[in-house]
Motif scaffolding. Structure first.
Motif, PDB file in Angstrom:
ATOM      1  N   LEU A 208      68.196  28.357  16.377  1.00  0.00           N
ATOM      2  CA  LEU A 208      68.050  27.281  17.380  1.00  0.00           C
ATOM      3  C   LEU A 208      67.389  27.825  18.641  1.00  0.00           C
ATOM      4  CD1 LEU A 208      71.487  25.487  16.964  1.00  0.00           C
ATOM      5  CD2 LEU A 208      69.271  24.317  16.928  1.00  0.00           C
ATOM      6  N   LYS A 209      67.809  29.019  19.048  1.00  0.00           N
ATOM      7  CA  LYS A 209      67.203  29.654  20.234  1.00  0.00           C
ATOM      8  C   LYS A 209      65.749  30.007  19.928  1.00  0.00           C
ATOM      9  CE  LYS A 209      70.013  28.594  22.359  1.00  0.00           C
ATOM     10  NZ  LYS A 209      69.924  27.831  23.603  1.00  0.00           N
ATOM     11  N   GLY A 210      65.482  30.451  18.688  1.00  0.00           N
ATOM     12  CA  GLY A 210      64.099  30.754  18.302  1.00  0.00           C
ATOM     13  C   GLY A 210      63.223  29.514  18.382  1.00  0.00           C
ATOM     14  N   LEU A 211      63.744  28.381  17.912  1.00  0.00           N
ATOM     15  CA  LEU A 211      62.943  27.152  17.921  1.00  0.00           C
ATOM     16  C   LEU A 211      62.535  26.756  19.339  1.00  0.00           C
ATOM     17  CD1 LEU A 211      64.684  24.956  15.186  1.00  0.00           C
ATOM     18  CD2 LEU A 211      62.392  25.955  15.083  1.00  0.00           C
ATOM     19  N   GLU A 212      63.407  27.014  20.318  1.00  0.00           N
ATOM     20  CA  GLU A 212      63.084  26.601  21.696  1.00  0.00           C
ATOM     21  C   GLU A 212      61.748  27.185  22.167  1.00  0.00           C
ATOM     22  OE1 GLU A 212      66.410  27.431  24.300  1.00  0.00           O
ATOM     23  OE2 GLU A 212      67.621  25.850  23.398  1.00  0.00           O
ATOM     24  N   THR A 213      61.423  28.385  21.705  1.00  0.00           N
ATOM     25  CA  THR A 213      60.186  29.039  22.158  1.00  0.00           C
ATOM     26  C   THR A 213      59.122  29.099  21.053  1.00  0.00           C
ATOM     27  OG1 THR A 213      61.115  31.204  21.579  1.00  0.00           O
ATOM     28  CG2 THR A 213      61.391  30.475  23.871  1.00  0.00           C
ATOM     29  N   LEU A 214      59.367  28.432  19.927  1.00  0.00           N
ATOM     30  CA  LEU A 214      58.441  28.559  18.784  1.00  0.00           C
ATOM     31  C   LEU A 214      57.009  28.161  19.138  1.00  0.00           C
ATOM     32  CD1 LEU A 214      58.221  29.147  15.679  1.00  0.00           C
ATOM     33  CD2 LEU A 214      58.469  26.694  15.347  1.00  0.00           C
ATOM     34  N   ASP A 215      56.872  27.021  19.801  1.00  0.00           N
ATOM     35  CA  ASP A 215      55.529  26.522  20.108  1.00  0.00           C
ATOM     36  C   ASP A 215      54.774  27.513  21.003  1.00  0.00           C
ATOM     37  OD1 ASP A 215      53.744  23.930  20.093  1.00  0.00           O
ATOM     38  OD2 ASP A 215      53.812  24.593  22.171  1.00  0.00           O
ATOM     39  N   LEU A 216      55.456  27.977  22.056  1.00  0.00           N
ATOM     40  CA  LEU A 216      54.825  28.945  22.966  1.00  0.00           C
ATOM     41  C   LEU A 216      54.428  30.217  22.240  1.00  0.00           C
ATOM     42  CD1 LEU A 216      57.197  29.016  26.077  1.00  0.00           C
ATOM     43  CD2 LEU A 216      54.791  28.347  26.034  1.00  0.00           C
TER      44      LEU A 216
ATOM     45  N   HIS B  68      58.412  33.189  11.786  1.00  0.00           N
ATOM     46  CA  HIS B  68      58.163  32.756  13.172  1.00  0.00           C
ATOM     47  C   HIS B  68      59.365  32.061  13.813  1.00  0.00           C
ATOM     48  CE1 HIS B  68      54.320  32.927  11.035  1.00  0.00           C
ATOM     49  NE2 HIS B  68      53.772  33.285  12.178  1.00  0.00           N
ATOM     50  N   ILE B  69      60.214  31.407  13.016  1.00  0.00           N
ATOM     51  CA  ILE B  69      61.266  30.565  13.604  1.00  0.00           C
ATOM     52  C   ILE B  69      62.293  31.432  14.327  1.00  0.00           C
ATOM     53  CG2 ILE B  69      63.145  28.969  13.027  1.00  0.00           C
ATOM     54  CD1 ILE B  69      61.149  27.763  10.920  1.00  0.00           C
ATOM     55  N   ASP B  70      62.773  32.502  13.695  1.00  0.00           N
ATOM     56  CA  ASP B  70      63.475  33.521  14.490  1.00  0.00           C
ATOM     57  C   ASP B  70      62.409  34.215  15.342  1.00  0.00           C
ATOM     58  OD1 ASP B  70      64.844  35.537  15.666  1.00  0.00           O
ATOM     59  OD2 ASP B  70      65.246  36.658  13.849  1.00  0.00           O
ATOM     60  N   GLY B  71      61.494  34.872  14.682  1.00  0.00           N
ATOM     61  CA  GLY B  71      60.340  35.428  15.387  1.00  0.00           C
ATOM     62  C   GLY B  71      60.641  36.622  16.267  1.00  0.00           C
ATOM     63  N   GLN B  72      61.881  37.062  16.255  1.00  0.00           N
ATOM     64  CA  GLN B  72      62.232  38.189  17.108  1.00  0.00           C
ATOM     65  C   GLN B  72      63.038  39.228  16.337  1.00  0.00           C
ATOM     66  OE1 GLN B  72      63.190  35.982  21.110  1.00  0.00           O
ATOM     67  NE2 GLN B  72      62.681  34.612  19.425  1.00  0.00           N
TER      68      GLN B  72
ATOM     69  N   VAL C 182      67.418  37.895  12.310  1.00  0.00           N
ATOM     70  CA  VAL C 182      68.231  37.381  11.196  1.00  0.00           C
ATOM     71  C   VAL C 182      67.357  36.721  10.123  1.00  0.00           C
ATOM     72  CG1 VAL C 182      70.239  36.962  12.679  1.00  0.00           C
ATOM     73  CG2 VAL C 182      68.591  35.122  12.295  1.00  0.00           C
ATOM     74  N   LEU C 183      67.939  36.605   8.926  1.00  0.00           N
ATOM     75  CA  LEU C 183      67.299  35.888   7.830  1.00  0.00           C
ATOM     76  C   LEU C 183      67.718  34.417   7.860  1.00  0.00           C
ATOM     77  CD1 LEU C 183      67.917  38.124   4.661  1.00  0.00           C
ATOM     78  CD2 LEU C 183      65.924  38.145   6.165  1.00  0.00           C
ATOM     79  N   GLY C 184      66.851  33.573   7.369  1.00  0.00           N
ATOM     80  CA  GLY C 184      67.210  32.161   7.219  1.00  0.00           C
ATOM     81  C   GLY C 184      66.115  31.440   6.467  1.00  0.00           C
ATOM     82  N   GLY C 185      66.438  30.235   6.007  1.00  0.00           N
ATOM     83  CA  GLY C 185      65.445  29.444   5.291  1.00  0.00           C
ATOM     84  C   GLY C 185      65.719  27.969   5.465  1.00  0.00           C
TER      85      GLY C 185
ATOM     86  N   TYR D 236      60.596  26.903   4.153  1.00  0.00           N
ATOM     87  CA  TYR D 236      60.313  27.959   5.131  1.00  0.00           C
ATOM     88  C   TYR D 236      61.203  29.154   4.899  1.00  0.00           C
ATOM     89  CZ  TYR D 236      57.656  24.733   7.967  1.00  0.00           C
ATOM     90  OH  TYR D 236      56.708  23.850   8.397  1.00  0.00           O
ATOM     91  N   SER D 237      60.648  30.318   5.154  1.00  0.00           N
ATOM     92  CA  SER D 237      61.437  31.472   5.528  1.00  0.00           C
ATOM     93  C   SER D 237      61.534  31.386   7.046  1.00  0.00           C
ATOM     94  CB  SER D 237      60.728  32.761   5.109  1.00  0.00           C
ATOM     95  OG  SER D 237      61.351  33.841   5.776  1.00  0.00           O
ATOM     96  N   ALA D 238      62.719  31.008   7.557  1.00  0.00           N
ATOM     97  CA  ALA D 238      62.909  30.933   9.012  1.00  0.00           C
ATOM     98  C   ALA D 238      62.993  32.329   9.619  1.00  0.00           C
ATOM     99  CB  ALA D 238      64.164  30.125   9.337  1.00  0.00           C
ATOM    100  N   THR D 239      63.149  33.298   8.744  1.00  0.00           N
ATOM    101  CA  THR D 239      63.108  34.717   9.121  1.00  0.00           C
ATOM    102  C   THR D 239      61.843  35.055   9.899  1.00  0.00           C
ATOM    103  OG1 THR D 239      64.091  35.045   6.933  1.00  0.00           O
ATOM    104  CG2 THR D 239      63.308  37.020   8.075  1.00  0.00           C
TER     105      THR D 239
END
Ligand SMILES: *Cc1c(COP(=O)(O)O)cnc(C)c1O
Length: 394
Positions: free
Chosen positions: A254-262, A211-215, A218-221, A206-209
């Protein structure tokens, strides 16, 4: 305790998976901004380094906040192991690098994120690794591309930017018959709508950059898979080459994941509504959205995805029309990112895919009139009005 997080629904995993509270009992995951860790004695340091005692040593190898993110991602994906990386590209680079050595061969889909193409075309050959590109929808092409030294298959499904779908089960079977590993870049599908490991993939990146951040912060993978492959291929590589995710970015994720599904489900609903407006407009040629019944691979989509994703692509016939459309948008931003709460649209030929030659672009059907739009969380009526007005003026 009778609760096993492996039995939880995705929504519960996203909010509580991996939670590792400090003695203070904080509700929000703690951010451990620390590079290294102190040991109680020289002997304790010795045991930590020998692996006899579990525990953290150095941020490049692991950190409590980063580990919470990794555990939450692994639960969500149904993987035994997740390793977080500093960006999506560092994840893909390490995912491939860990599987091959000089003299090996990779088979990859033609339609890939352009930096992935660069790694395969310009970087891997420097280390004696050869690459064959195939039309990912053509199973015979994958089979024909196999050589005795093929070690990895790489595919993105849906692919960027024209959202073509690859039969992950079938390609995994071909990879395994060839003694190769299948790596799936699952960014466009998101972990909400597609679980490649359950379809036979060996590694998911994944590029967590996105949907996982989604806001937009930040960059992440992330690299995910099962043991022993994850340890054999990546443990030492990541430890010694250092593409580690910052704990700060892990905390944001981690905060991004909390709302990822929604977010992903609402964005997909919005994307379906905006797609209706686009498809109904007389200026538009082809429209591609994995949720539409007229998608040429609708059956395959139904068999491997549980939702359509958040991106739509459409053809306005010419670069001039595509640019006029983008320039008339008032709410939707012109930007090359995707998966964000803010809707954004881009002209792939002159942005994300400009490093491909024209011939390479034509091979994946990417002509100059295509626009790619990532649909966000704004009100669907506002988005539809904005898109419709811009199409009127395109
Ligand atoms: C954005 C993206 C990447 C690269 O991720 P970064 O976080 O920007 O390094 C890789 N693959 C796909 C499909 C992407 O959309």
């Amino acid at each position: 305790m009778s609760e096993d997080p492996k039995d939880w629904q995705d929504q519960t995993r996203l909010v509580r998976g991996g939670l590792d509270r400090s003695p203070y009992g904080e509700i929000s995951e703690a951010l451990f901004l620390t590079q290294s860790f102190a040991y109680e004695s020289a002997g304790a340091a010795d045991r930590r380094f020998s692996g006899e005692d579990a525990g953290f040593i150095y941020q490049r190898f692991g950190n409590p906040t980063t580990q919470m993110f990794e555990t939450r991602m692994a639960l969500l994906e149904g993987a035994e192991v997740c390793r977080a990386t500093a960006s999506g590209m560092s994840a893909i680079h390490a995912a491939l690098q860990g599987l091959v050595r000089a003299g090996d061969h990779i088979v990859a889909a033609k339609a890939l994120f352009s930096s992935c193409r660069w790694i395969l075309s310009n970087w891997m050959p420097r280390f004696g690794v050869e690459v064959t590109y195939v039309d990912a929808t053509d199973l015979a092409a994958w089979a024909n591309a196999v050589r005795p030294n093929t070690r990895a298959f790489l595919v993105e499904s849906p692919a960027n930017p024209l959202l073509e779908i690859t039969d992950i089960r079938a390609v995994a079977d071909l990879a395994h018959a060839a003694g190769a590993k299948l790596v799936v870049d699952n960014v466009f599908a998101t972990p909400i709508f597609q679980k490649p490991l359950t379809l036979g993939a060996d590694i998911v990146v994944y590029s967590a950059t996105k949907h996982i951040d989604g806001q937009g912060r930040v960059l992440g993978g992330a690299i995910l898979g099962n043991e022993p492959l994850m340890s054999e291929a990546y443990k030492d590589l990541l430890r010694h080459t250092g593409p580690a995710l910052s704990p700060f970015n892990a905390w944001v994720m981690l905060k991004g994941l909390e709302t990822l599904d929604l977010r992903v489900r609402r964005q997909a609903e919005n994307a379906a509504k905006v797609t209706e407006v686009i498809a109904a407009h007389s200026r538009v040629g082809k429209v591609i959205f994995p949720g539409r019944a007229d998608h040429p691979q609708a059956d395959l989509i139904a068999s491997q995805m549980t939702g359509p994703g958040t991106v739509v692509a459409f053809d306005l016939g010419s670069q001039e029309a595509a640019w006029r459309f983008l320039d008339r948008l008032e709410i939707v931003d012109i930007s090359n990112n995707l998966g964000d709460a803010k809707s954004m649209a881009t002209h792939p030929c002159t942005t994300t895919h400009r490093s491909m030659t024209e011939a390479e672009r034509l091979e994946i059907g990417l002509t100059e009139g295509w626009v790619r739009m990532s649909v966000g969380l704004e009100g669907a009526e506002d988005l539809s009005r904005d898109v419709n007005r811009a199409l009127d003026q395109a």
